[in-house]
Design an enzyme around this catalytic site. Structure first.
Site, PDB file in Angstrom:
ATOM      1  N   LYS A 281     -10.190  -0.291  10.598  1.00 13.17           N
ATOM      2  CA  LYS A 281     -10.345  -1.493   9.765  1.00 13.17           C
ATOM      3  C   LYS A 281     -10.741  -2.702  10.614  1.00 13.17           C
ATOM      4  O   LYS A 281     -11.177  -3.725  10.099  1.00 13.17           O
ATOM      5  CB  LYS A 281      -9.045  -1.794   9.015  1.00 13.17           C
ATOM      6  CG  LYS A 281      -8.697  -0.703   8.010  1.00 13.17           C
ATOM      7  CD  LYS A 281      -7.639  -1.163   7.057  1.00 13.17           C
ATOM      8  CE  LYS A 281      -6.983  -0.004   6.338  1.00 13.17           C
ATOM      9  NZ  LYS A 281      -7.832   0.649   5.350  1.00 13.17           N
TER      10      LYS A 281
ATOM     11  N   GLN B 101      -4.419  -4.869   7.099  1.00 13.10           N
ATOM     12  CA  GLN B 101      -5.462  -5.747   6.540  1.00 13.10           C
ATOM     13  C   GLN B 101      -5.475  -7.129   7.193  1.00 13.10           C
ATOM     14  O   GLN B 101      -6.318  -7.962   6.843  1.00 13.10           O
ATOM     15  CB  GLN B 101      -5.270  -5.918   5.025  1.00 13.10           C
ATOM     16  CG  GLN B 101      -5.406  -4.640   4.234  1.00 13.10           C
ATOM     17  CD  GLN B 101      -6.834  -4.070   4.238  1.00 13.10           C
ATOM     18  OE1 GLN B 101      -7.789  -4.716   4.664  1.00 13.10           O
ATOM     19  NE2 GLN B 101      -6.966  -2.840   3.782  1.00 13.10           N
TER      20      GLN B 101
ATOM     21  N   CYS C  18      -4.970   2.694  -3.530  1.00  8.54           N
ATOM     22  CA  CYS C  18      -3.717   3.186  -2.932  1.00  8.54           C
ATOM     23  C   CYS C  18      -2.607   2.143  -3.073  1.00  8.54           C
ATOM     24  O   CYS C  18      -1.787   1.965  -2.165  1.00  8.54           O
ATOM     25  CB  CYS C  18      -3.901   3.586  -1.469  1.00  8.54           C
ATOM     26  SG  CYS C  18      -5.131   4.847  -1.219  1.00  8.54           S
TER      27      CYS C  18
ATOM     28  N   HIS D   1       0.862  -1.183   0.000  1.00  9.27           N
ATOM     29  CA  HIS D   1       0.000   0.000   0.000  1.00  9.27           C
ATOM     30  C   HIS D   1       0.901   1.236   0.000  1.00  9.27           C
ATOM     31  O   HIS D   1       2.024   1.173   0.497  1.00  9.27           O
ATOM     32  CB  HIS D   1      -0.850  -0.055   1.283  1.00  9.27           C
ATOM     33  CG  HIS D   1      -1.863   1.036   1.426  1.00  9.27           C
ATOM     34  ND1 HIS D   1      -1.546   2.287   1.897  1.00  9.27           N
ATOM     35  CD2 HIS D   1      -3.197   1.058   1.186  1.00  9.27           C
ATOM     36  CE1 HIS D   1      -2.637   3.032   1.926  1.00  9.27           C
ATOM     37  NE2 HIS D   1      -3.663   2.308   1.502  1.00  9.27           N
TER      38      HIS D   1
ATOM     39  N   ASP E 102       3.216  -4.557   7.945  1.00 11.24           N
ATOM     40  CA  ASP E 102       2.027  -3.716   7.855  1.00 11.24           C
ATOM     41  C   ASP E 102       0.819  -4.654   8.048  1.00 11.24           C
ATOM     42  O   ASP E 102       0.468  -5.416   7.152  1.00 11.24           O
ATOM     43  CB  ASP E 102       2.005  -3.036   6.477  1.00 11.24           C
ATOM     44  CG  ASP E 102       0.699  -2.296   6.212  1.00 11.24           C
ATOM     45  OD1 ASP E 102      -0.200  -2.329   7.085  1.00 11.24           O
ATOM     46  OD2 ASP E 102       0.576  -1.701   5.126  1.00 11.24           O
TER      47      ASP E 102
HETATM   48  N1  C6P Z   1      -6.170   0.676   2.887  1.00 11.97           N
HETATM   49  C1  C6P Z   1      -8.058   0.409   1.377  1.00 11.97           C
HETATM   50  O1  C6P Z   1      -9.139   0.742   0.906  1.00 11.97           O
HETATM   51  P1  C6P Z   1      -4.754   3.842   7.265  1.00 11.97           P
HETATM   52  O2  C6P Z   1      -5.316   4.708   6.189  1.00 11.97           O
HETATM   53  O3  C6P Z   1      -3.512   4.412   7.871  1.00 11.97           O
HETATM   54  O4  C6P Z   1      -5.759   3.411   8.257  1.00 11.97           O
HETATM   55  O5  C6P Z   1      -4.318   2.479   6.551  1.00 11.97           O
HETATM   56  C2  C6P Z   1      -3.357   2.520   5.557  1.00 11.97           C
HETATM   57  C3  C6P Z   1      -3.149   1.162   4.979  1.00 11.97           C
HETATM   58  C4  C6P Z   1      -1.928   0.549   5.181  1.00 11.97           C
HETATM   59  N2  C6P Z   1      -1.687  -0.694   4.727  1.00 11.97           N
HETATM   60  C5  C6P Z   1      -2.613  -1.378   4.054  1.00 11.97           C
HETATM   61  C6  C6P Z   1      -2.300  -2.761   3.589  1.00 11.97           C
HETATM   62  C7  C6P Z   1      -3.870  -0.813   3.810  1.00 11.97           C
HETATM   63  O6  C6P Z   1      -4.790  -1.501   3.148  1.00 11.97           O
HETATM   64  C8  C6P Z   1      -4.140   0.500   4.261  1.00 11.97           C
HETATM   65  C9  C6P Z   1      -5.461   1.174   3.993  1.00 11.97           C
HETATM   66  C10 C6P Z   1      -7.525   1.143   2.588  1.00 11.97           C
HETATM   67  O7  C6P Z   1      -7.411  -0.530   0.926  1.00 11.97           O
HETATM   68  C11 C6P Z   1      -7.647   2.628   2.449  1.00 11.97           C
HETATM   69  S1  C6P Z   1      -6.588   3.287   1.224  1.00 11.97           S
END
Ligand code: C6P
Length: 423
Positions: free
Chosen positions: A243, A220, A381, A140, A217
């Site tokens: 999430k 997910q 993203c 991401h 990370d």
């Molecule tokens: N992906 C998606 O629709 P934040 O925004 O900091 O809570 O998460 C960022 C992030 C980091 N790593 C992974 C693997 C992610 O999937 C995400 C966020 C969302 O896929 C919003 S872009």
């Protein structure tokens, strides 16, 4: 909690884990009663953000209605209680991901902030020109750009492990890319765009043989898989509350205590200090050293409530149920003419990125929305993933514990309508 082995059979619900009752779970999420465009909401955008159970909503609302106070700053009763609730939430997150001690959990805004914190406070001071940071194609943007920034700041180099046509991490290439200059490996546990579950345990093991630290990370992974950072032996692990069916604006960074203790602060302000004078400042201990200013107190307490909720159902039960849904959805969607699935890894979480012929994914999403079905469309993203597959966007259905096979049937029927409209 007990789980039952599952063989997915489209059209049948009889192979669910016997301790998992999806209808009961659904009743915990008030938003699922909504209609959109006159149709029952079918929420399949869980990778973007999860819906919130009543227990989390009630916890946050109770906090503001009856318990609100600043923390670590007052001798009065409300402040003492709010501090205990905030620190209690830290201990819950610690247990949820299997960390050794609560000090290893830093509350942050999100997984994004967690990764930026590591890039700036841990990595930046040690990077020299020519050093390397190793990520992968499937990251991401939040697990790419912070490393690009720190590489630009220090003259270091970003290296990238490729992925294969199924969207799997290429392990041999990974081993070859590790070098004497690699200072950190960063990898997603689960890909948001492809659903791939990476072999993070093995990735960490190989990096550690060369004394290279690893950041995972987990944005997910945390809502869908049981996590044990001690067992993984990762050095850092990042999660986002929203999430995990918790509040937005709160997340956590896990770091091994010795690493966190050695790191300089990320931001300066109140609470991250022991004493301040114009001659110099003495920083607070971990974790407070990294939590400058008034934190998201309600968010942290809400995150504690969502952790309680997930643990009560059992992550193994959730994972088994979602795997059944994934099998069902994969078979059903693959059967629709012109549908191409992007991301066909052997080990997958319940994410289905797909294309319908040459219809633009935004058009797919718009027609599905008219049917009350929420999917995400775009690059998610993860633009390097799109580039790897020679596309610019996909439609993405990402499933969670409250989704049902009937909702997948609705998705398949919706995709049928898309084909009719644009066919
Ligand atoms: N992906 C998606 O629709 P934040 O925004 O900091 O809570 O998460 C960022 C992030 C980091 N790593 C992974 C693997 C992610 O999937 C995400 C966020 C969302 O896929 C919003 S872009």
């Amino acid at each position: 909690m007990r789980t039952t082995a599952i063989t997915a059979q489209p059209g049948s619900a009889q192979h669910r884990p016997d301790s998992f009752d999806v209808e009961r779970v659904r009743r915990d999420f008030p938003i699922l009663q909504r209609t959109i465009n006159g149709k029952p909401l079918v929420y399949l955008d869980n990778a973007a953000t999860g819906q919130k159970p009543q227990a989390v909503i009630d916890t946050i609302s109770r906090y503001y209605a009856a318990e609100n106070a600043n923390i670590h700053r007052g001798v009065h009763r409300l402040s003492v209680d709010a501090t205990a609730a905030y620190e209690g939430a830290r201990a819950k997150v610690q247990r949820f991901i299997g960390a050794a001690r609560p000090e290893e959990i830093i509350f942050v805004r999100s997984a994004t902030e967690a990764i930026n914190l590591v890039a700036q406070a841990y990595l930046r001071p040690m990077l020299e020109p020519g050093d390397e940071v190793l990520i992968s194609t499937m990251e991401h943007h939040s697990n790419i750009v912070p490393w690009q920034i720190v590489c630009e700041q220090t003259g270091s180099v970003l290296r990238v492990v490729p992925i294969n046509d199924a969207g799997e991490y290429m392990f041999e290439e990974y081993e070859q890319l590790l070098s004497s200059r690699t200072r950190l490996v960063a990898v997603t546990h689960v890909s948001n765009a492809l659903g791939t579950i990476n072999p993070v345990r093995r990735i960490i093991e190989v990096a550690h043989q060369r004394d290279i630290p690893v950041l995972v990370d987990g944005a997910q992974a945390a809502p869908h898989l049981a996590i044990d950072v001690k067992e993984l032996d990762c050095d850092f692990y990042a999660i986002s509350g929203h999430k995990m069916f918790g509040p937005s604006g709160i997340g956590a960074l896990y770091g091994k205590y010795e690493l966190l203790d050695d790191m300089p602060p990320y931001q300066g302000g109140g609470e991250m200090i022991l004493s301040v004078s114009f001659e110099g400042t003495v920083y607070n201990h971990v974790p407070h050293k990294f939590e400058a200013g008034t934190p998201n107190i309600a968010g942290a307490i809400g995150l504690g409530a969502t952790v309680d909720y997930l643990q009560q159902i059992g992550l193994d039960n959730i994972a088994a149920y979602e795997h059944e849904l994934l099998d069902y959805a994969t078979e059903a969607l693959s059967g629709v003419p012109d549908v191409r699935l992007i991301g066909t890894a052997k080990h997958k979480a319940a994410v289905l990125s797909f294309l319908v012929g040459d219809i633009h994914p935004h058009d797919v999403g718009t027609i599905l929305d008219l049917e009350g079905i929420a999917v995400r469309t775009g690059h998610h993203c993860a633009q390097p993933v799109m580039q790897r597959f020679g596309i610019t966007a996909t439609a993405r259905a990402s499933l969670a514990l409250y989704n049902t096979t009937a909702e997948i049937d609705a998705l398949v029927a919706g995709v049928g309508k898309v084909r009719k409209v644009f066919g």
